[in-house]
Scaffold this motif. Structure first.
Motif, short mmCIF file in Angstrom:
data_model
loop_
_atom_site.label_atom_id
_atom_site.label_comp_id
_atom_site.label_asym_id
_atom_site.label_seq_id
_atom_site.Cartn_x
_atom_site.Cartn_y
_atom_site.Cartn_z
N MET A 167 8.70 14.47 -19.82
CA MET A 167 8.28 13.55 -18.77
C MET A 167 7.08 14.16 -18.04
N THR A 168 6.06 13.35 -17.83
CA THR A 168 4.87 13.78 -17.10
C THR A 168 4.88 13.11 -15.73
N THR A 169 4.60 13.89 -14.69
CA THR A 169 4.51 13.35 -13.33
C THR A 169 3.15 13.72 -12.76
N ILE A 170 2.47 12.72 -12.22
CA ILE A 170 1.17 12.93 -11.59
C ILE A 170 1.27 12.37 -10.18
N SER A 171 0.81 13.14 -9.20
CA SER A 171 0.87 12.68 -7.81
C SER A 171 -0.46 12.98 -7.13
N LYS A 172 -0.99 11.99 -6.42
CA LYS A 172 -2.24 12.14 -5.67
C LYS A 172 -2.05 11.51 -4.30
N SER A 173 -2.58 12.18 -3.27
CA SER A 173 -2.48 11.68 -1.90
C SER A 173 -3.86 11.59 -1.27
N MET A 174 -3.97 10.69 -0.29
CA MET A 174 -5.22 10.56 0.44
C MET A 174 -4.94 9.96 1.81
N ASP A 175 -5.66 10.46 2.82
CA ASP A 175 -5.59 9.88 4.15
C ASP A 175 -6.61 8.75 4.23
N ILE A 176 -6.16 7.59 4.69
CA ILE A 176 -7.02 6.42 4.81
C ILE A 176 -7.10 6.05 6.28
N ALA A 177 -8.31 5.93 6.80
CA ALA A 177 -8.52 5.60 8.21
C ALA A 177 -8.36 4.10 8.42
N ALA A 178 -7.13 3.65 8.31
CA ALA A 178 -6.79 2.24 8.51
C ALA A 178 -5.33 2.18 8.95
N PRO A 179 -4.95 1.14 9.69
CA PRO A 179 -3.57 1.02 10.14
C PRO A 179 -2.59 0.94 8.97
N LEU A 180 -1.40 1.47 9.18
CA LEU A 180 -0.35 1.47 8.16
C LEU A 180 -0.10 0.07 7.62
N SER A 181 -0.01 -0.92 8.50
CA SER A 181 0.30 -2.29 8.05
C SER A 181 -0.77 -2.81 7.09
N GLU A 182 -2.02 -2.47 7.34
CA GLU A 182 -3.13 -2.92 6.50
C GLU A 182 -3.08 -2.25 5.13
N VAL A 183 -2.83 -0.95 5.11
CA VAL A 183 -2.77 -0.21 3.85
C VAL A 183 -1.58 -0.69 3.02
N PHE A 184 -0.43 -0.84 3.67
CA PHE A 184 0.76 -1.30 2.95
C PHE A 184 0.54 -2.69 2.37
N THR A 185 -0.02 -3.59 3.17
CA THR A 185 -0.26 -4.96 2.71
C THR A 185 -1.15 -4.98 1.48
N TYR A 186 -2.16 -4.12 1.47
CA TYR A 186 -3.05 -4.05 0.31
C TYR A 186 -2.28 -3.64 -0.95
N PHE A 187 -1.50 -2.56 -0.85
CA PHE A 187 -0.78 -2.06 -2.01
C PHE A 187 0.39 -2.95 -2.42
N ALA A 188 0.89 -3.78 -1.51
CA ALA A 188 2.03 -4.64 -1.82
C ALA A 188 1.68 -5.72 -2.84
N ARG A 189 0.40 -5.99 -3.02
CA ARG A 189 -0.02 -6.98 -4.02
C ARG A 189 -0.30 -6.27 -5.33
N PRO A 190 0.53 -6.47 -6.36
CA PRO A 190 0.36 -5.73 -7.62
C PRO A 190 -1.03 -5.86 -8.23
N GLU A 191 -1.65 -7.04 -8.10
CA GLU A 191 -2.95 -7.23 -8.74
C GLU A 191 -4.04 -6.34 -8.15
N HIS A 192 -3.83 -5.80 -6.95
CA HIS A 192 -4.80 -4.88 -6.37
C HIS A 192 -4.84 -3.54 -7.10
N MET A 193 -3.83 -3.28 -7.92
CA MET A 193 -3.81 -2.04 -8.70
C MET A 193 -5.05 -1.97 -9.60
#
Length: 200
Positions: free
Chosen positions: A1-27
């Motif tokens: 099993m391979t696991t890859i993890s990447k993190s980044m701080d985004i200067a935007a409100p949590l609700s905005e970032v979550f809403t963006y990622f909640a739409r699968p097509e934004h992937m």
């Protein structure tokens, strides 16, 4: 099993970032255009929550791959998890974790776990090369999302240059996020349209 993890701080409100990622097509926005990555929601449940099924397809190192995923965990403003339900991997799962670091700062962590099959597909794709492609794609993807949500990135294809400049100007004037600037512009236009209507 391979696991890859990447993190980044985004200067935007949590609700905005979550809403963006909640739409699968934004992937698809998170990967280079030459991969031709497409993410298509096939069955939406609970507002893109648990049970939503979507298809991912793209060109991975010259190999066309396609698989279907299901959202298996969805905790608003905390976590989204999707796993492959049909496709070429023995196992494939993506987790996006969100941590609020401040009013307008969100730490976003992408973690992908996958296991290549034995046999023809596993032999055709170089596992080390695939891991490097995935790592680079995830990191570049986070930079793209960061730039988009912070208003410093490339122009989205669905907005004109003039409109994008107006959004950035409004963002600077209000000292707010891109989405807040867009909402403000829409509200201004609606107020102007209402004021311009003749009274019967």
């Amino acid at each position: 099993m391979t696991t890859i993890s990447k993190s980044m701080d985004i200067a935007a409100p949590l609700s905005e970032v979550f809403t963006y990622f909640a739409r699968p097509e934004h992937m698809a926005d998170q990967f280079p255009e030459n991969m031709g990555l497409n993410v298509i929601p096939l069955e939406v449940k609970n507002g893109f929550g648990v049970g939503t099924i979507f298809r991912i397809s793209g060109d991975f190192d010259g190999k066309k791959l396609e698989w279907d995923c299901e959202t298996i965990d969805y905790i608003p403003h905390k976590k989204i998890v999707a796993k492959m339900i049909e496709g070429p991997f023995k196992h494939w799962q993506i987790t996006v974790d969100f941590d609020e670091l401040g009013e307008k700062k969100t730490k976003t962590t992408l973690t992908v776990e996958y296991d290549m099959p034995m046999g023809p597909l596993g032999g055709l794709i170089d596992k080390v090369k695939l891991k490097k492609i995935a790592e680079r794609g995830m990191e570049n993807g986070l930079y793209r999302v960061k730039a988009l949500l912070e208003g410093t990135g490339s122009i989205p294809v669905y907005i004109t240059l003039e409109a994008y400049r107006k959004v950035l100007k409004e963002k600077e004037r209000l000292k707010c996020s891109v989405s807040e600037a867009i909402v403000d512009i829409i509200n201004q236009n609606q107020q102007q349209a209402t004021a311009a209507k003749p009274i019967p």
